[in-house]
Motif scaffolding. Sequence first.
Motif, PDB file in Angstrom:
ATOM      1  N   ASP A   8      28.493 -36.952   2.321  1.00 17.00           N
ATOM      2  CA  ASP A   8      29.441 -38.059   2.379  1.00 17.00           C
ATOM      3  C   ASP A   8      30.829 -37.517   2.715  1.00 17.00           C
ATOM      4  O   ASP A   8      31.133 -36.344   2.495  1.00 17.00           O
ATOM      5  N   GLU A   9      31.715 -38.373   3.171  1.00 11.96           N
ATOM      6  CA  GLU A   9      33.098 -38.004   3.506  1.00 11.96           C
ATOM      7  C   GLU A   9      33.797 -37.325   2.331  1.00 11.96           C
ATOM      8  O   GLU A   9      34.604 -36.424   2.521  1.00 11.96           O
ATOM      9  N   GLU A  10      33.474 -37.746   1.099  1.00  8.59           N
ATOM     10  CA  GLU A  10      34.126 -37.145  -0.068  1.00  8.59           C
ATOM     11  C   GLU A  10      33.872 -35.643  -0.165  1.00  8.59           C
ATOM     12  O   GLU A  10      34.743 -34.892  -0.610  1.00  8.59           O
ATOM     13  N   VAL A  11      32.704 -35.188   0.233  1.00 11.28           N
ATOM     14  CA  VAL A  11      32.396 -33.754   0.194  1.00 11.28           C
ATOM     15  C   VAL A  11      33.315 -33.003   1.151  1.00 11.28           C
ATOM     16  O   VAL A  11      33.817 -31.924   0.833  1.00 11.28           O
ATOM     17  N   PHE A  12      33.572 -33.566   2.305  1.00 11.69           N
ATOM     18  CA  PHE A  12      34.458 -32.912   3.272  1.00 11.69           C
ATOM     19  C   PHE A  12      35.889 -32.866   2.750  1.00 11.69           C
ATOM     20  O   PHE A  12      36.580 -31.865   2.911  1.00 11.69           O
ATOM     21  N   VAL A  13      36.322 -33.928   2.105  1.00 11.66           N
ATOM     22  CA  VAL A  13      37.664 -33.954   1.498  1.00 11.66           C
ATOM     23  C   VAL A  13      37.751 -32.891   0.412  1.00 11.66           C
ATOM     24  O   VAL A  13      38.723 -32.139   0.327  1.00 11.66           O
ATOM     25  N   TYR A  14      36.726 -32.783  -0.423  1.00 10.29           N
ATOM     26  CA  TYR A  14      36.671 -31.744  -1.462  1.00 10.29           C
ATOM     27  C   TYR A  14      36.840 -30.362  -0.832  1.00 10.29           C
ATOM     28  O   TYR A  14      37.648 -29.550  -1.283  1.00 10.29           O
ATOM     29  N   MET A  15      36.081 -30.101   0.218  1.00 12.13           N
ATOM     30  CA  MET A  15      36.134 -28.792   0.879  1.00 12.13           C
ATOM     31  C   MET A  15      37.502 -28.529   1.510  1.00 12.13           C
ATOM     32  O   MET A  15      37.985 -27.396   1.492  1.00 12.13           O
ATOM     33  N   GLU A  16      38.106 -29.556   2.058  1.00 14.96           N
ATOM     34  CA  GLU A  16      39.432 -29.398   2.673  1.00 14.96           C
ATOM     35  C   GLU A  16      40.512 -29.095   1.641  1.00 14.96           C
ATOM     36  O   GLU A  16      41.486 -28.418   1.949  1.00 14.96           O
TER      37      GLU A  16
END
Length: 115
Positions: free
Chosen positions: A16-24
């Motif tokens: 999900d998009e939230e995982v990418f935000v977490y990684m960023e």
Amino acid sequence: MTAYAIGNLHPKPVLDEEVFVYMERIQATLDPFGGRFLVHGAPAREVREGTWPGAVVIIGFPTYEDARGWYDSEPYQALIPLRTRHMAGDVLLIDGVPEGYEAAATAARLRAAVN
């Protein structure tokens, strides 16, 4: 003594998009505590003994206090739900071994303790 945050994470098949935000955003939470990725989301290349499902994350810190400070910090606590809503797993904080560590010396101390 160096310490580590170790994660064995189990991402869902579709991220999900939230995982990418977490990684960023995670690196900014590590920087004040001297944390750096040693392994980031890699599946085990070979499992030689037992089973190891999931992806491995290992983050090194200068000290255990730094690792604990990072995990307990407001910025990181705010990010945790972005990961946990999409990945189950286990996370632990652990001390490394001191400079000059010798396994044989540990074996000798353990042997003496049981004899």
